[in-house]
Design a protein around this motif. Structure first.
Motif, PDB file in Angstrom:
ATOM      1  N   VAL A   1       0.848  -1.178   0.000  1.00 33.10           N
ATOM      2  CA  VAL A   1       0.000   0.000   0.000  1.00 33.10           C
ATOM      3  C   VAL A   1       0.891   1.238   0.000  1.00 33.10           C
ATOM      4  N   THR A   2       0.531   2.229  -0.800  1.00 34.14           N
ATOM      5  CA  THR A   2       1.184   3.530  -0.746  1.00 34.14           C
ATOM      6  C   THR A   2       0.210   4.492  -0.096  1.00 34.14           C
ATOM      7  N   MET A   3       0.708   5.250   0.890  1.00 34.82           N
ATOM      8  CA  MET A   3      -0.142   6.165   1.648  1.00 34.82           C
ATOM      9  C   MET A   3       0.447   7.569   1.591  1.00 34.82           C
ATOM     10  N   ASP A   4      -0.423   8.566   1.406  1.00 30.14           N
ATOM     11  CA  ASP A   4      -0.015   9.964   1.471  1.00 30.14           C
ATOM     12  C   ASP A   4       0.300  10.293   2.927  1.00 30.14           C
ATOM     13  N   SER A   5       1.510  10.761   3.194  1.00 30.65           N
ATOM     14  CA  SER A   5       1.941  10.975   4.581  1.00 30.65           C
ATOM     15  C   SER A   5       1.267  12.163   5.261  1.00 30.65           C
ATOM     16  N   SER A   6       0.627  13.042   4.500  1.00 26.31           N
ATOM     17  CA  SER A   6      -0.047  14.181   5.132  1.00 26.31           C
ATOM     18  C   SER A   6      -1.538  13.938   5.350  1.00 26.31           C
ATOM     19  N   THR A   7      -2.167  13.132   4.481  1.00 28.34           N
ATOM     20  CA  THR A   7      -3.613  12.884   4.605  1.00 28.34           C
ATOM     21  C   THR A   7      -3.928  11.475   5.103  1.00 28.34           C
ATOM     22  N   PHE A   8      -2.936  10.584   5.076  1.00 26.47           N
ATOM     23  CA  PHE A   8      -3.099   9.175   5.459  1.00 26.47           C
ATOM     24  C   PHE A   8      -4.058   8.431   4.536  1.00 26.47           C
ATOM     25  N   VAL A   9      -4.265   8.929   3.328  1.00 18.58           N
ATOM     26  CA  VAL A   9      -5.115   8.275   2.325  1.00 18.58           C
ATOM     27  C   VAL A   9      -4.271   7.272   1.547  1.00 18.58           C
ATOM     28  N   TYR A  10      -4.818   6.056   1.365  1.00 15.16           N
ATOM     29  CA  TYR A  10      -4.152   5.052   0.543  1.00 15.16           C
ATOM     30  C   TYR A  10      -4.288   5.457  -0.921  1.00 15.16           C
ATOM     31  N   THR A  11      -3.155   5.642  -1.594  1.00 14.73           N
ATOM     32  CA  THR A  11      -3.170   6.063  -2.993  1.00 14.73           C
ATOM     33  C   THR A  11      -2.961   4.898  -3.956  1.00 14.73           C
ATOM     34  N   SER A  12      -2.476   3.768  -3.448  1.00  9.16           N
ATOM     35  CA  SER A  12      -2.405   2.546  -4.243  1.00  9.16           C
ATOM     36  C   SER A  12      -2.493   1.354  -3.306  1.00  9.16           C
ATOM     37  N   PHE A  13      -2.971   0.233  -3.844  1.00  9.25           N
ATOM     38  CA  PHE A  13      -3.163  -0.970  -3.031  1.00  9.25           C
ATOM     39  C   PHE A  13      -3.013  -2.166  -3.946  1.00  9.25           C
ATOM     40  N   SER A  14      -2.055  -3.044  -3.642  1.00 11.54           N
ATOM     41  CA  SER A  14      -1.951  -4.296  -4.392  1.00 11.54           C
ATOM     42  C   SER A  14      -1.994  -5.457  -3.406  1.00 11.54           C
ATOM     43  N   LEU A  15      -2.583  -6.553  -3.843  1.00 12.33           N
ATOM     44  CA  LEU A  15      -2.761  -7.727  -3.002  1.00 12.33           C
ATOM     45  C   LEU A  15      -2.381  -8.966  -3.785  1.00 12.33           C
ATOM     46  N   ASN A  16      -1.501  -9.763  -3.201  1.00 12.30           N
ATOM     47  CA  ASN A  16      -1.198 -11.088  -3.721  1.00 12.30           C
ATOM     48  C   ASN A  16      -1.672 -12.063  -2.651  1.00 12.30           C
ATOM     49  N   GLY A  17      -2.913 -12.500  -2.770  1.00  9.85           N
ATOM     50  CA  GLY A  17      -3.525 -13.350  -1.762  1.00  9.85           C
ATOM     51  C   GLY A  17      -5.030 -13.196  -1.823  1.00  9.85           C
ATOM     52  N   THR A  18      -5.680 -13.309  -0.668  1.00  8.17           N
ATOM     53  CA  THR A  18      -7.137 -13.228  -0.625  1.00  8.17           C
ATOM     54  C   THR A  18      -7.589 -12.156   0.360  1.00  8.17           C
ATOM     55  N   ALA A  19      -8.776 -11.617   0.102  1.00  4.71           N
ATOM     56  CA  ALA A  19      -9.405 -10.656   1.004  1.00  4.71           C
ATOM     57  C   ALA A  19     -10.847 -11.101   1.223  1.00  4.71           C
ATOM     58  N   THR A  20     -11.234 -11.188   2.494  1.00  3.87           N
ATOM     59  CA  THR A  20     -12.587 -11.597   2.849  1.00  3.87           C
ATOM     60  C   THR A  20     -13.294 -10.441   3.545  1.00  3.87           C
ATOM     61  N   ASP A  21     -14.512 -10.141   3.143  1.00  5.66           N
ATOM     62  CA  ASP A  21     -15.294  -9.048   3.708  1.00  5.66           C
ATOM     63  C   ASP A  21     -15.802  -9.444   5.098  1.00  5.66           C
ATOM     64  N   LEU A  22     -15.227  -8.854   6.143  1.00  5.43           N
ATOM     65  CA  LEU A  22     -15.640  -9.174   7.504  1.00  5.43           C
ATOM     66  C   LEU A  22     -16.973  -8.537   7.862  1.00  5.43           C
ATOM     67  N   CYS A  23     -17.346  -7.429   7.211  1.00  5.18           N
ATOM     68  CA  CYS A  23     -18.667  -6.844   7.471  1.00  5.18           C
ATOM     69  C   CYS A  23     -19.755  -7.818   7.047  1.00  5.18           C
ATOM     70  N   ALA A  24     -19.559  -8.484   5.911  1.00  7.68           N
ATOM     71  CA  ALA A  24     -20.531  -9.476   5.462  1.00  7.68           C
ATOM     72  C   ALA A  24     -20.561 -10.660   6.420  1.00  7.68           C
ATOM     73  N   ALA A  25     -19.396 -11.060   6.938  1.00 10.79           N
ATOM     74  CA  ALA A  25     -19.343 -12.188   7.867  1.00 10.79           C
ATOM     75  C   ALA A  25     -20.031 -11.854   9.189  1.00 10.79           C
ATOM     76  N   LEU A  26     -20.064 -10.571   9.548  1.00 12.62           N
ATOM     77  CA  LEU A  26     -20.679 -10.143  10.805  1.00 12.62           C
ATOM     78  C   LEU A  26     -22.111  -9.647  10.625  1.00 12.62           C
ATOM     79  N   ALA A  27     -22.585  -9.631   9.388  1.00 10.55           N
ATOM     80  CA  ALA A  27     -23.949  -9.140   9.122  1.00 10.55           C
ATOM     81  C   ALA A  27     -24.991 -10.118   9.661  1.00 10.55           C
ATOM     82  N   PRO A  28     -26.206  -9.613   9.915  1.00  4.58           N
ATOM     83  CA  PRO A  28     -27.279 -10.508  10.351  1.00  4.58           C
ATOM     84  C   PRO A  28     -27.534 -11.576   9.292  1.00  4.58           C
ATOM     85  N   GLU A  29     -27.958 -12.737   9.754  1.00  5.20           N
ATOM     86  CA  GLU A  29     -28.224 -13.842   8.808  1.00  5.20           C
ATOM     87  C   GLU A  29     -29.609 -13.762   8.241  1.00  5.20           C
TER      88      GLU A  29
END
Length: 115
Positions: A87-115
């Protein structure tokens, strides 16, 4: 958690934890197995910080940040990431300006949502 700061500006964090994440609206919880290294270092580009992670961790990504699927919209993302991120982050705003992933990402909000 162990945090080590180096003379060249790198900060390396190593963590082993099993935090419990809870949806306060529903009471639904899950235990997240976190085992990871994070390295933060100044970028060669003025005003940027490069953050690399390796392992399994959960990440909060805010609206306006670049995420693994592009620009993140409201309300943001809470992800379980397993693999390597850069991840590249702007040091003054703390905004992520780029993001690369080699792997998996799972949405935890969906996992915690009501059934």
């Amino acid at each position: 958690m162990t945090i080590t700061e180096f003379a060249d500006g790198r900060i390396v964090t190593h963590d082993i934890a099993d935090p419990t994440l809870t949806n306060v609206d529903t009471g639904k919880s899950l235990v997240h197995r976190s085992r990871f290294y994070v390295t933060e270092r100044p970028s060669s580009v003025e005003g940027e910080i490069v953050i690399e992670t390796s392992g399994q961790l959960f990440m909060t990504i805010f609206p306006g940040d670049q995420g693994p699927y592009g620009l993140v919209e409201y309300p943001g993302l809470l992800l379980s990431v397993n693999g390597h991120t850069r991840v590249t982050m702007d040091s003054s705003t703390f905004v992520y300006t780029s993001f690369s992933l080699n792997g998996t990402a799972t949405d935890l909000c969906a996992a915690l949502a009501p059934e």
